[in-house]
Design a protein around this motif. Structure first.
Motif, short mmCIF file in Angstrom:
data_model
loop_
_atom_site.label_atom_id
_atom_site.label_comp_id
_atom_site.label_asym_id
_atom_site.label_seq_id
_atom_site.Cartn_x
_atom_site.Cartn_y
_atom_site.Cartn_z
N ARG A 189 0.83 -1.21 0.00
CA ARG A 189 0.00 0.00 0.00
C ARG A 189 0.87 1.26 0.00
O ARG A 189 0.60 2.22 -0.74
CB ARG A 189 -0.92 -0.01 1.22
CG ARG A 189 -1.90 1.17 1.25
CD ARG A 189 -2.83 1.10 2.45
NE ARG A 189 -2.12 1.27 3.71
CZ ARG A 189 -1.93 0.32 4.60
NH1 ARG A 189 -2.37 -0.91 4.37
NH2 ARG A 189 -1.27 0.55 5.72
N ALA A 192 2.37 1.95 -3.46
CA ALA A 192 1.42 1.86 -4.58
C ALA A 192 1.77 2.80 -5.71
O ALA A 192 1.48 2.52 -6.88
CB ALA A 192 0.01 2.15 -4.07
N ASN A 193 2.40 3.93 -5.40
CA ASN A 193 2.76 4.92 -6.43
C ASN A 193 4.23 4.86 -6.83
O ASN A 193 4.69 5.72 -7.58
CB ASN A 193 2.43 6.33 -5.93
CG ASN A 193 0.94 6.55 -5.72
OD1 ASN A 193 0.16 6.46 -6.65
ND2 ASN A 193 0.55 6.79 -4.48
N LEU A 195 7.50 4.01 -8.76
CA LEU A 195 7.84 3.65 -10.13
C LEU A 195 8.77 2.45 -10.18
O LEU A 195 8.78 1.70 -11.16
CB LEU A 195 8.47 4.84 -10.84
CG LEU A 195 7.59 6.09 -10.96
CD1 LEU A 195 8.38 7.23 -11.58
CD2 LEU A 195 6.34 5.80 -11.77
N GLU A 247 8.30 12.30 -3.10
CA GLU A 247 7.63 13.52 -3.54
C GLU A 247 6.96 14.16 -2.32
O GLU A 247 6.60 13.48 -1.36
CB GLU A 247 6.58 13.22 -4.60
CG GLU A 247 7.17 12.83 -5.95
CD GLU A 247 6.10 12.65 -7.02
OE1 GLU A 247 4.89 12.77 -6.69
OE2 GLU A 247 6.47 12.38 -8.18
N ARG A 252 4.55 10.99 -1.16
CA ARG A 252 4.50 9.61 -1.62
C ARG A 252 5.89 9.18 -2.05
O ARG A 252 6.71 9.99 -2.48
CB ARG A 252 3.50 9.44 -2.77
CG ARG A 252 3.74 10.34 -3.96
CD ARG A 252 2.60 10.22 -4.95
NE ARG A 252 2.79 11.08 -6.11
CZ ARG A 252 1.89 11.21 -7.08
NH1 ARG A 252 0.75 10.53 -7.03
NH2 ARG A 252 2.12 12.02 -8.09
N ARG A 254 8.37 7.44 -4.51
CA ARG A 254 8.40 7.19 -5.96
C ARG A 254 9.39 6.11 -6.36
O ARG A 254 9.26 5.50 -7.42
CB ARG A 254 8.73 8.49 -6.71
CG ARG A 254 7.73 9.59 -6.47
CD ARG A 254 6.34 9.18 -6.94
NE ARG A 254 6.20 9.30 -8.39
CZ ARG A 254 5.19 8.80 -9.08
NH1 ARG A 254 4.26 8.10 -8.49
NH2 ARG A 254 5.13 8.97 -10.40
#
Length: 265
Positions: A189, A192-193, A195, A247, A252, A254
């Motif tokens: 979770r 989740a964002n 890369l 970020e 979040r 990355r």
């Protein structure tokens, strides 16, 4: 033929040895011709011999610097040093700066990139706590910055104040708590964002593999520099360093990169 970990560490050790001896030519010579120095990460990088010489003249030559080593991680051609840097800026002004130093070596065992992860705001606060004793050293540093780096370089150095926030640092801390506890659902979770999640820079791994690497370990020594948060992780006498690119709006993660010594399983 690739270098052994001992050979890589010996190559990297030339840098603090030359800095401690105030050997300007020796220090610059450990770098490749097109090397890049980011110190601290988040500030404008110095590229090539001329800029690296000016970096030395600004930050290393005028002061006494001692590196207190906490441990090394060697991963391929990368050496990551966990250190506390003792910087004496004058007879009565000294600072202790926790840092992770990342050295990337080329085939000739010269440094192609040096990244120093340390917290510029925390260093400046430590410096300011010296009160009036810090004024002469501060003026000397300001003159050296403007003389060697010019206005653009001075602004580039001060950009090291920007980057991820305390909230971002806390976000990475919660990721590490979850991973060390073996909570795959929570880790998935939080990432989740993301890369990419990699071992080193290029070996892609999944969140389950990340949790397997960190499960049962403990972390500490977290540092934020630029848009990156770094932390040491240890288990059974072995060492791993995790870097997370963060970020800020919204907060979040990355990307995550982990570098472990060869004993880590």
């Amino acid at each position: 033929m690739s270098a052994t970990p001992a050979e890589s560490i010996a190559a990297v050790e030339r840098s603090p040895q030359a800095a401690g001896a105030h050997d300007r030519e020796g220090w610059v010579a450990v770098f490749a011709a097109d090397a890049r120095v980011e110190d601290p990460v988040g500030s404008r990088p110095h590229r090539g011999r001329a800029q690296i010489e000016r970096f030395y003249d600004t930050f290393i030559g005028p002061r006494a610097i001692t590196f207190h080593r906490g441990g090394d991680v060697v991963f391929g051609s990368t050496v990551i040093r966990d250190v506390t840097v003792e910087v004496r800026m004058g007879p009565s002004v000294a600072m202790l700066i926790p840092a992770f130093l990342r050295y990337d070596l080329d085939d000739s065992l010269r440094i192609s990139r040096l990244q120093a992860f340390w917290e510029l705001p925390a260093m400046m606060w430590q410096f300011a706590r010296n009160g009036l004793r810090a004024v002469p050293a501060g003026m000397q540093l300001s003159r050296a910055l403007l003389r060697n780096q010019k206005l653009a370089g001075t602004v580039g150095f001060l950009s090291g104040f920007l980057g991820t926030t305390v909230r971002g640092k806390q976000h990475v801390g919660r990721l590490l708590d979850d991973a060390c506890a073996g909570d795959q659902v929570a880790v998935k979770r939080r990432l989740a964002n993301a890369l990419s999640v990699t071992r080193g820079d290029d070996e892609r791994i999944g969140t389950s593999e990340l949790v397997a690497l960190l499960h049962g370990a403990r972390w500490d020594g977290m540092i934020r520099a630029g848009h990156c948060v770094a932390a040491r992780v240890h288990r059974d006498g072995c060492r791993l360093v995790l870097f997370a690119d963060v970020e800020t709006r919204p907060v979040r993660i990355r990307a995550v990169r982990v570098f472990a010594d060869e004993q880590w399983t």
